[in-house]
Design a protein around this motif. Structure first.
Motif, PDB file in Angstrom:
ATOM      1  N   SER A  66     -27.917 -34.222  38.515  1.00  0.00           N
ATOM      2  CA  SER A  66     -28.846 -33.259  39.422  1.00  0.00           C
ATOM      3  C   SER A  66     -28.322 -31.896  40.448  1.00  0.00           C
ATOM      4  O   SER A  66     -28.987 -30.865  40.406  1.00  0.00           O
ATOM      5  CB  SER A  66     -30.294 -34.167  40.095  1.00  0.00           C
TER       6      SER A  66
ATOM      7  N   HIS B 236     -28.408 -28.094  39.323  1.00  0.00           N
ATOM      8  CA  HIS B 236     -29.041 -27.514  41.112  1.00  0.00           C
ATOM      9  C   HIS B 236     -27.947 -25.807  41.141  1.00  0.00           C
ATOM     10  O   HIS B 236     -28.027 -24.800  41.533  1.00  0.00           O
ATOM     11  CB  HIS B 236     -29.225 -27.771  41.604  1.00  0.00           C
TER      12      HIS B 236
ATOM     13  N   VAL C 156     -30.758 -24.734  38.588  1.00  0.00           N
ATOM     14  CA  VAL C 156     -31.836 -25.786  38.143  1.00  0.00           C
ATOM     15  C   VAL C 156     -32.252 -25.779  39.437  1.00  0.00           C
ATOM     16  O   VAL C 156     -32.226 -25.899  40.031  1.00  0.00           O
ATOM     17  CB  VAL C 156     -31.454 -26.851  37.754  1.00  0.00           C
TER      18      VAL C 156
ATOM     19  N   GLU D  73     -37.013 -28.635  42.416  1.00  0.00           N
ATOM     20  CA  GLU D  73     -38.048 -29.369  41.307  1.00  0.00           C
ATOM     21  C   GLU D  73     -38.182 -29.744  39.816  1.00  0.00           C
ATOM     22  O   GLU D  73     -39.125 -30.592  38.739  1.00  0.00           O
ATOM     23  CB  GLU D  73     -38.937 -28.716  41.112  1.00  0.00           C
ATOM     24  N   ASP D  74     -36.933 -28.779  38.475  1.00  0.00           N
ATOM     25  CA  ASP D  74     -37.118 -28.837  37.575  1.00  0.00           C
ATOM     26  C   ASP D  74     -35.013 -29.847  37.356  1.00  0.00           C
ATOM     27  O   ASP D  74     -35.524 -30.775  36.483  1.00  0.00           O
ATOM     28  CB  ASP D  74     -36.821 -28.033  36.757  1.00  0.00           C
ATOM     29  N   THR D  75     -34.738 -30.627  38.802  1.00  0.00           N
ATOM     30  CA  THR D  75     -34.317 -31.960  38.090  1.00  0.00           C
ATOM     31  C   THR D  75     -34.420 -32.966  37.853  1.00  0.00           C
ATOM     32  O   THR D  75     -35.636 -33.832  38.588  1.00  0.00           O
ATOM     33  CB  THR D  75     -32.823 -31.569  38.796  1.00  0.00           C
ATOM     34  N   GLU D  76     -33.605 -34.215  37.432  1.00  0.00           N
ATOM     35  CA  GLU D  76     -34.406 -35.286  37.487  1.00  0.00           C
ATOM     36  C   GLU D  76     -34.644 -36.136  38.699  1.00  0.00           C
ATOM     37  O   GLU D  76     -35.640 -36.880  38.568  1.00  0.00           O
ATOM     38  CB  GLU D  76     -33.535 -36.246  36.391  1.00  0.00           C
TER      39      GLU D  76
ATOM     40  N   GLN E 268     -37.913 -35.246  39.852  1.00  0.00           N
ATOM     41  CA  GLN E 268     -38.362 -36.027  39.486  1.00  0.00           C
ATOM     42  C   GLN E 268     -38.715 -37.832  39.970  1.00  0.00           C
ATOM     43  O   GLN E 268     -39.728 -37.962  39.655  1.00  0.00           O
ATOM     44  CB  GLN E 268     -38.344 -36.062  38.110  1.00  0.00           C
TER      45      GLN E 268
END
Length: 270
Positions: free
Chosen positions: A128, A132, A137, A140-143, A146
């Motif tokens: 992640s 980023h 990225v 909020e869209d990284t594993e 989440q």
């Protein structure tokens, strides 16, 4: 720290019960710290008696190449052992390679029956960070983000606000390291050596991350050639090799595959 003034403030603001609870917690914490210091001192003495000049120093810092750290330990030893000490452990923790990806390596995340190593490329936190910082990225869209949002397992991830604050800290850490380079902890006003990246060393000299994941991942991404680290846990077979080098000479490395005298944990004993 001005303990009397702090106690008076708690008494005024929160009352006698809060002060009693704070006092009990302080006494318990201090007792634990004193016990750890005593245990660490006794362990260091035993190491010196048994291993002589090859005894590991709990606060010796050496330089490592971030790119050479290819594994992270899970669960990390720091979950069970006092951070202020240095340890020698037998077992297969250094050679058991997990096929399960790792997210964070905290005490609340233990998908393993026993301690083992996870390839750094399978470390979701690092993946992640790469997504980023290298590929733009959004967090909020990284594993990893989440996972933090779903699990809420750490005090730093208890609320959405806390999660965003934590990830903003990662951005700040990255920018500081990019702008100013990698600084030792004492340069940042923290405890010298104690707070450096912690690494464990396997039987074959493999350097394995124990703690300092954010700094190490960013150092990898920024391509730093060296960073300071402290040896935390050494495999017993590796420690035996260190002792043989001291007592018999570095020529014994001719019979050891993949290890030379320039290994970061050998430079100080020859």
């Amino acid at each position: 720290m001005d303990y009397p003034r702090r106690a008076l403030r708690i008494l005024r603001e929160d009352g006698g019960k809060a002060l009693a609870l704070a006092t009990w917690r302080f006494a318990k914490s201090r007792k634990k710290r004193l016990s750890q210091r005593r245990d660490n001192a006794f362990r260091n003495l035993k190491h010196r008696v048994k291993w002589g000049q090859a005894a590991p120093s709990p606060y010796r810092v050496f330089s490592i190449d971030p790119a050479s750290v290819e594994y992270v330990l899970a669960p990390r030893f720091q979950e069970d052992l006092s951070r202020g000490g240095t340890y020698i452990r037998s077992g297969d923790w250094d050679v058991r390679v997990s096929e399960t990806p790792l997210v964070y390596a905290g005490k609340y995340e233990d998908p393993f029956d026993r301690r083992m190593v996870v390839p750094y490329e399978d470390y979701i936190l690092h993946q992640s960070f790469v997504d980023h910082f290298n590929h733009g990225v959004p967090w909020e869209d990284t594993e990893f983000f989440q996972w933090a949002l779903e699990k809420r397992v750490s005090s730093r991830f208890k609320t959405i606000e806390a999660i965003h604050e934590r990830f903003a800290y990662f951005d700040e850490l990255y920018e500081n390291m990019k702008r100013e380079g990698y600084k030792r902890q004492e340069e940042l006003g923290k405890r010298p050596a104690y707070d450096e990246v912690l690494v464990d060393i396997g039987r074959d000299g493999r350097i394995i991350l124990d703690d300092g994941r954010h700094r190490l991942s960013i150092a990898k991404i920024l391509g730093f050639e060296t960073i300071p680290a402290r040896g935390f846990v050494r495999h017993e077979e590796w420690q035996r090799l260190r002792h043989e080098i001291v007592t018999e000479g570095e020529h014994i490395l001719q019979n050891v595959t993949g290890v030379d005298i320039n290994h970061p944990d050998l430079r100080a004993i020859v």
